[in-house]
Design an enzyme around this catalytic site. Structure first.
Site, PDB file in Angstrom:
ATOM      1  N   THR A 174       0.861  -1.181   0.000  1.00 49.60           N
ATOM      2  CA  THR A 174       0.000   0.000   0.000  1.00 49.60           C
ATOM      3  C   THR A 174       0.891   1.223   0.000  1.00 49.60           C
ATOM      4  O   THR A 174       1.890   1.281   0.705  1.00 49.60           O
ATOM      5  CB  THR A 174      -0.964  -0.012   1.207  1.00 49.60           C
ATOM      6  OG1 THR A 174      -1.866  -1.103   1.018  1.00 49.60           O
ATOM      7  CG2 THR A 174      -1.780   1.278   1.279  1.00 49.60           C
ATOM      8  N   PHE A 176       1.378   5.056   0.811  1.00 51.96           N
ATOM      9  CA  PHE A 176       0.866   6.077   1.731  1.00 51.96           C
ATOM     10  C   PHE A 176       1.446   7.433   1.355  1.00 51.96           C
ATOM     11  O   PHE A 176       2.570   7.514   0.849  1.00 51.96           O
ATOM     12  CB  PHE A 176       1.258   5.742   3.172  1.00 51.96           C
ATOM     13  CG  PHE A 176       0.498   4.569   3.752  1.00 51.96           C
ATOM     14  CD1 PHE A 176      -0.650   4.765   4.509  1.00 51.96           C
ATOM     15  CD2 PHE A 176       0.922   3.261   3.527  1.00 51.96           C
ATOM     16  CE1 PHE A 176      -1.355   3.698   5.037  1.00 51.96           C
ATOM     17  CE2 PHE A 176       0.222   2.179   4.046  1.00 51.96           C
ATOM     18  CZ  PHE A 176      -0.915   2.403   4.798  1.00 51.96           C
TER      19      PHE A 176
END
Ligand code: DC
Length: 496
Positions: A174, A176
Site C-alpha cells: 500500500t 501512503f
C-alpha cells in the site's frame, strides 16, 4: 524547547496506517489515531497535528477513493510517499478455523484476500467495517467471528492467528502519502508530482490535457478519474508523473496543462520512494551453517547481516561481567544501561560492541554458552533483543539468523527460510571448523554439545526454535555451502 511533532493516521493503533506511521516517523513523534481518513485531513488542517499519513492506493485493489476525494477540498501538501508491505492474517479468539461463521474487515483488506476466503471459508459471511482494527475488536468479542488484520492487531487485541499471510498476491503493497501544511519539499533530482484537475467540456479534452507530457518528455506514472461529487457526470483526473513542480520542463508543462482545465490543483512534489527494504529471516539449529551462509548472501545481495545469537551472547557476557553467578539476577536492571551495536564489515565480518567495547571474540568463550540458557530464556531479555532487532531492520534491508526470527521477531518477514542438517553432519562441520582454526577436538564431546544445544533451543519457554509455518525448509545435509547460498539468492530474487 521545540514542541514535539505529531502525526495523525487512521487508527486505532495496530491499523495498517499506524504501521505506516511508525515506518515513516519511528518513535520520534506523538501519535494521533483518528476515526476516519476525513478526520486525518481535518486534524492537520486545524493544526491539531503537524503531519497526516493517508493510504492512497494498494497494489492489488487499486486506489483508496476516500483519500482521493479528500484531496479535492484540501489545501494540504503531499510531502512524502512511502510503500508499505501489507501482510494479512485471519485472526480469531480461539484460533480454530472450524468455528468461524463471520469474517470482519476493511473493504480494501477484504478485497486483497477474496480468493483465499472463497476457497477456505466459502460459507462464512463477510462483513465490512471501518478499519482492520475495528474488525479485530469484533472478533475479540464474538467466538464465531474472525478478522482479517495485521499480526500487530493479534498482539494488541488478544487474538490467535488462524492463518498467516492470506493475501491473494504476496507482493501486496500500500502506498501512503504524508500530508502537511509545510511548503513543497525541495527538488532532489528524483521526484514525483501529483495533480488533480477537471478538463474543459470539449472534444479530445483529455488528449489536450496530456499533450504537454509528450511535448516535454514527461513520464506519467498514473492517471485515475473520479466522479465530481458536486456536479453529476463531471470527472476529476488525478495524475502522478515524474519530476518536480519547480524544475523545468515540469513547470512549463504544468502551465500548458492549466490552460486546458476548469479546475487545477498541484497536490505536491515529493521524492520518489526508493527505500523499499526487505527482511530475510533465517532460522535453524546450531551448526546448520546459518551465519556463514547469511554473511555470504549479505555480501552478494547488498544486505546488512545481523547475528541475533551474538546479541544473546553479548547480554550474557555483560551479565557475567557484573556477577559471576547469574542465579537470581534481575535482568531488567542490567538491560537499562546496555547499549549493543553491530557492524557488518565490507569483508563479511560481523562485529558486536557492548557499551563501546568490541566483544566479538569474547562472546565466543565456553563460559558464555554455559550460561546463555538462563539469559536467553528470560522474557525481559527477549523483549530487549526483539525491540533492538526490529529497530535495526526498520530502515535498511537485512538478513538475520537466529532461532525465532521468522516466528517471533519478524512473523511478517518478506522471506523466511529454515536451514536444517542432521546432527552427524552438523557435528562433522563443526569439527572441520575447529580443525581449520588449529584447535584440538574431541569428536564425541562436539556431538554431545550439538545435541545439548538442540535440547536447550527446542525447549526454551520464550522464543523456542521452530520452523515458521510459511518458512521454506531447506535440509543442507547433502548440499555444499555454495549450493545453499545460490538457493537463498534464487529465493530472494524471485521475491523481489
Ligand atoms: O547462534 P548462536 O549459537 O550464536 O546463538 C547463541 C544462543 O543464543 C543460542 O544457543 C540460543 C540463543 N538464541 C536465541 O535464543 N534466539 C535467537 N534468535 C538466537 C540465539
Amino acid at each position: 524547547m521545540s514542541k514535539e511533532k505529531s502525526v495523525a493516521f487512521l487508527g486505532p493503533e495496530a491499523s495498517f496506517s499506524s504501521i505506516a506511521a511508525s515506518a515513516i516517523f519511528g518513535n520520534s513523534v506523538s501519535r494521533r489515531p483518528q476515526k476516519s481518513i476525513h478526520d486525518v485531513f481535518s486534524s492537520v488542517e486545524k493544526d491539531e497535528s503537524d503531519f497526516g499519513v493517508v493510504p492512497i492506493e494498494n497494489s492489488t485493489e487499486g486506489s483508496v477513493t476516500v483519500t482521493l476525494d479528500e484531496f479535492i477540498g484540501t489545501t494540504l501538501n503531499i510531502m512524502e510517499e512511502r510503500d508499505v508491505r501489507i501482510s494479512l492474517n485471519l485472526l480469531s479468539k480461539s484460533g480454530d478455523m472450524g468455528t468461524i461463521k463471520k469474517v470482519y474487515s476493511h473493504p480494501q483488506s477484504m478485497g486483497q484476500c477474496r480468493d483465499w476466503l472463497n476457497i477456505n471459508l466459502p460459507s462464512a459471511e463477510t462483513i465490512i467495517v471501518a478499519s482492520t482494527t475495528s474488525a479485530a475488536l469484533f472478533a475479540a468479542d464474538d467466538p464465531e467471528a474472525a478478522a482479517v488484520a495485521s499480526i500487530k492487531a493479534a498482539e494488541t487485541y488478544g487474538l490467535k492467528t488462524v492463518a498467516k499471510n492470506i493475501e491473494d498476491l504476496k507482493n501486496n503493497y500500500t502506498r501512503f502519502f504524508v500530508i502537511s501544511k509545510l511548503p513543497a519539499a525541495l527538488p532532489t533530482g528524483n521526484d514525483k508530482t501529483s495533480i488533480v484537475c477537471t478538463v474543459k467540456d470539449k472534444p479530445a479534452a483529455l488528449l489536450s490535457l496530456l499533450k504537454p507530457f509528450a511535448d516535454y518528455g514527461i513520464n506519467m506514472k498514473k492517471i485515475e478519474s473520479r466522479p465530481d461529487r458536486k456536479k453529476i457526470w463531471e470527472y476529476n483526473f488525478f495524475i502522478d508523473f515524474l519530476g518536480h513542480r519547480d524544475d523545468l520542463p515540469v513547470s512549463a508543462a504544468l502551465e500548458k496543462m492549466r490552460e486546458e482545465t476548469v479546475f487545477f490543483k498541484i497536490l505536491g512534489s515529493y521524492p520518489v520512494d526508493i527505500k523499499k527494504t526487505i527482511t530475510v529471516a533465517v532460522d535453524g539449529p546450531a551448526g546448520s551453517g546459518k551465519s556463514t551462509v547469511c554473511k555470504r548472501t549479505a555480501l552478494l545481495k547488498s544486505l546488512k547481516y545481523i547475528d541475533s545469537g551474538a546479541i544473546y551472547r553479548s547480554v550474557t557476557w555483560h551479565c557475567l561481567e557484573k556477577k559471576k553467578d547469574l542465579g537470581g539476577m534481575d535482568f531488567k536492571d542490567e538491560l537499562n544501561d546496555l547499549d549493543i551495536k553491530q557492524v557488518f564489515t565490507g569483508s563479511g565480518a560481523c562485529l558486536t560492541f557492548v557499551n563501546g567495547q568490541d566483544v566479538s571474540s569474547l562472546i565466543r568463550d565456553e563460559t558464555i554458552l554455559n550460561n546463555i540458557g538462563t539469559v536467553s530464556d528470560n522474557p525481559d531479555v527477549r523483549d530487549f533483543v526483539n525491540t533492538l532487532l526490529r529497530k535495526w531492520a526498520e530502515s535498511e534491508s537485512v538478513i538475520m539468523d537466529g532461532r525465532d526470527i521468522g516466528t517471533v521477531v519478524f512473523p511478517d518477514a518478506d522471506i523466511k527460510i529454515y536451514l536444517d542438517a542432521s546432527v552427524d553432519i552438523r557435528t562433522s562441520r563443526r569439527i572441520k571448523e575447529y580443525r581449520d582454526m588449529g584447535k584440538k577436538v574431541d569428536e564425541n564431546s562436539i556431538k554431545k554439545q550439538i545435541i545439548q544445544r538442540d535440547e536447550q533451543d527446542l525447549s526454551r519457554k520464550y522464543g523456542a526454535l521452530a520452523k515458521a509455518e510459511d518458512a521454506l525448509y531447506c535440509d543442507t545435509s547433502s548440499m555444499t555451502q555454495d549450493e545453499v547460498v545460490a538457493h537463498i539468492i534464487e529465493i530472494i530474487d524471485r521475491a523481489s
